[in-house]
Enzyme design. Structure first.
Site, PDB file in Angstrom:
ATOM      1  N   ARG A 121       0.925  -1.219   0.000  1.00  0.00           N
ATOM      2  CA  ARG A 121      -0.210  -0.033  -0.003  1.00  0.00           C
ATOM      3  C   ARG A 121       0.880   1.159   0.023  1.00  0.00           C
ATOM      4  NH1 ARG A 121      -3.301  -2.953   3.619  1.00  0.00           N
ATOM      5  NH2 ARG A 121      -5.562  -3.625   2.789  1.00  0.00           N
ATOM      6  N   LYS A 143       2.819  11.316 -10.868  1.00  0.00           N
ATOM      7  CA  LYS A 143       1.929  10.564 -11.925  1.00  0.00           C
ATOM      8  C   LYS A 143       2.719   9.241 -12.056  1.00  0.00           C
ATOM      9  CE  LYS A 143      -1.119  13.601 -14.244  1.00  0.00           C
ATOM     10  NZ  LYS A 143      -1.434  13.887 -15.923  1.00  0.00           N
ATOM     11  N   GLU A 185       8.710  18.045 -24.135  1.00  0.00           N
ATOM     12  CA  GLU A 185       8.076  18.656 -22.957  1.00  0.00           C
ATOM     13  C   GLU A 185       8.489  20.173 -22.469  1.00  0.00           C
ATOM     14  OE1 GLU A 185       5.463  17.043 -21.612  1.00  0.00           O
ATOM     15  OE2 GLU A 185       5.765  14.963 -22.173  1.00  0.00           O
ATOM     16  N   LYS A 227       6.224  23.433 -13.588  1.00  0.00           N
ATOM     17  CA  LYS A 227       5.644  22.244 -13.356  1.00  0.00           C
ATOM     18  C   LYS A 227       5.169  22.087 -11.926  1.00  0.00           C
ATOM     19  CE  LYS A 227       4.697  17.398 -14.124  1.00  0.00           C
ATOM     20  NZ  LYS A 227       5.076  16.165 -14.824  1.00  0.00           N
ATOM     21  N   GLU A 237      -5.051  16.813 -10.466  1.00  0.00           N
ATOM     22  CA  GLU A 237      -5.684  16.953 -11.779  1.00  0.00           C
ATOM     23  C   GLU A 237      -7.097  17.066 -11.641  1.00  0.00           C
ATOM     24  OE1 GLU A 237      -5.453  15.164 -16.267  1.00  0.00           O
ATOM     25  OE2 GLU A 237      -3.204  15.175 -15.105  1.00  0.00           O
ATOM     26  N   ARG A 241      -4.167  21.328 -13.694  1.00  0.00           N
ATOM     27  CA  ARG A 241      -3.050  20.386 -14.081  1.00  0.00           C
ATOM     28  C   ARG A 241      -3.241  19.895 -15.450  1.00  0.00           C
ATOM     29  NH1 ARG A 241       0.233  16.109 -10.287  1.00  0.00           N
ATOM     30  NH2 ARG A 241       1.416  15.374 -12.093  1.00  0.00           N
ATOM     31  N   ASN A 245      -1.019  18.555 -20.203  1.00  0.00           N
ATOM     32  CA  ASN A 245      -1.437  17.503 -21.163  1.00  0.00           C
ATOM     33  C   ASN A 245      -1.440  18.182 -22.453  1.00  0.00           C
ATOM     34  OD1 ASN A 245      -1.556  15.211 -19.262  1.00  0.00           O
ATOM     35  ND2 ASN A 245      -3.523  16.130 -18.794  1.00  0.00           N
ATOM     36  N   HIS A 248      -1.115  15.819 -25.533  1.00  0.00           N
ATOM     37  CA  HIS A 248      -0.753  14.522 -25.238  1.00  0.00           C
ATOM     38  C   HIS A 248      -2.235  13.758 -25.733  1.00  0.00           C
ATOM     39  CE1 HIS A 248       2.163  15.874 -22.793  1.00  0.00           C
ATOM     40  NE2 HIS A 248       2.469  14.857 -22.338  1.00  0.00           N
ATOM     41  N   HIS A 252      -1.015  10.617 -27.354  1.00  0.00           N
ATOM     42  CA  HIS A 252      -1.327   9.298 -27.053  1.00  0.00           C
ATOM     43  C   HIS A 252      -1.953   8.444 -28.057  1.00  0.00           C
ATOM     44  CE1 HIS A 252      -0.885  10.258 -22.302  1.00  0.00           C
ATOM     45  NE2 HIS A 252       0.492  10.256 -22.944  1.00  0.00           N
ATOM     46  N   HIS A 265       8.063   9.085 -27.036  1.00  0.00           N
ATOM     47  CA  HIS A 265       6.892   9.809 -26.124  1.00  0.00           C
ATOM     48  C   HIS A 265       6.922  11.170 -26.752  1.00  0.00           C
ATOM     49  CE1 HIS A 265       3.884  11.417 -23.592  1.00  0.00           C
ATOM     50  NE2 HIS A 265       4.876  12.167 -22.879  1.00  0.00           N
TER      51      HIS A 265
END
Length: 362
Positions: A121, A143, A185, A227, A237, A241, A245, A248, A252, A265
């Site tokens: 956990r 993330k 980025e 950031k 997010e 936030r 993206n 993205h 993606h 990426h």
């Protein structure tokens, strides 16, 4: 050495940026509230370069290290890889205070972070990013995720590291493609919220590409600071936030349809940014002059800004419906509206996206 602080209350941490920091990893990590056992996760490319140095530093600080290597590639950011790492953690006797340390690029960081977030956990997590993309983006903000055949980063969590150590010396071993990939980025931060940084990049890109230490350190510090401001405002997010993206949503989809590994990426994000830029122009939110500056800087960085013809527009739009920002079947895009400002555009019509994809093919 410079530092950027991520202020998140009890989850606050430092990003340390500078030269020769891998050799100090042991003292820096031993100074955290962690146990003596460490799982050092790397891949078959980075491991031979740096794992020995990092392990020696950790052991020199009194820590016991288990090194776990995974194959290099986006396709190995998977649930199958997490199973292997869980087994290594159990076999090594890691407990709830033992740290998972990620040594590598974004794939290693995301994968190791997901393991850290879910093993018992949650155990302490430290990032040692070795690519520009990871140092300016994926190692910062918490993330962590693995991919699923139906979508990138679909299975994941928000789980902040305890420390990020960005050793700029590792960038000297990057191939040119990976270096340029990270710049997608970097440029993103200028587009969405820092016009001054965007202009600096336009003026100083040759120094960055030439790996000038001062330029690299400035790029990493400014990117992390940008950031940090967004993450501090919206850690999980729920709002602002999502601006991070930019590029993205389409990016993606391009990665998934082309097959993970065909494009980096950063290359996919650059193409996705071109789509978002064209969408902004078509919706009357972005001037042609600003659009030309955005695509021009991406091209100067050696990044692609045209969507490959073999990726059908209808297939790309369908893939976008699997994006995490999609709500109730409606696709959300991040639109640049000027240099230094972007907006969240929910309920984006499919016909508008399709026209933007067509415009981004030339």
């Amino acid at each position: 050495m410079s530092e950027v602080e991520i202020n998140l209350g009890s989850r606050s941490y430092r990003i340390m940026i500078g030269s020769s920091l891998l050799d100090r990893a042991g003292e820096l990590i031993a100074g955290l509230p962690v146990g003596r056992q460490v799982l050092l996760v790397t891949n078959t490319t980075v491991g031979p370069l740096y794992a020995g140095r990092v392990a020696a530093s950790l052991e020199g600080a009194g820590l016991t290290v288990t090194v776990a290597e995974v194959p290099d590639g986006e396709q190995y950011k998977s649930l199958a890889s997490t199973e292997l790492l869980y087994e290594r953690a159990f076999s090594a006797g890691l407990d709830r205070r033992s740290a998972v340390v990620a040594l590598g690029g974004g794939v290693v960081g995301d994968l190791a972070g997901f393991v850290a977030a879910t093993y018992m956990r949650g155990v302490p997590f430290v990032q040692l990013p070795t690519t520009l993309l990871a140092q300016v983006d994926s190692s910062v903000g918490g993330k962590v995720a693995v991919n699923h055949p139906r979508g990138k980063n679909i299975i994941g969590a928000f789980y902040q590291p305890s420390l990020v150590i960005a050793d700029t010396d590792t960038l000297s071993t990057l191939n040119n493609r990976e270096l340029r990939s990270g710049l997608a980025e970097v440029i993103k931060y200028g587009i969405i919220g820092d016009e001054q940084f965007f202009t600096w990049l336009e003026q100083n890109l040759p120094q960055v590409l030439a790996l000038k230490p001062e330029a690299l350190a400035y790029v990493i510090e400014q990117s992390c600071s940008n950031k940090a401001r967004v993450v501090e405002e919206d850690e999980t997010e729920q709002g602002a936030r999502a601006l991070l993206n930019l590029g993205h949503t389409a990016g993606h989809a391009i990665e998934a349809l082309a097959g993970f590994g065909r494009y980096t990426h950063g290359e996919a994000v650059a193409m996705g940014t071109a789509v978002a830029t064209q969408l902004g122009v078509q919706l009357g939110r972005l001037t042609l002059a600003a659009a030309d500056r955005i695509t021009g800087l991406l091209r100067r960085a050696g990044l692609p800004t045209t969507v490959p013809a073999e990726l059908a527009g209808a297939d790309l739009v369908a893939a976008m419906h699997g994006d995490k920002k999609t709500v109730g079947g409606a696709i959300t895009f991040i639109l640049p509206v000027k240099i230094g400002q972007a907006v969240i555009h929910p309920n984006t019509a499919e016909e508008h996206i399709s026209r933007a994809i067509v415009a981004a093919r030339t």
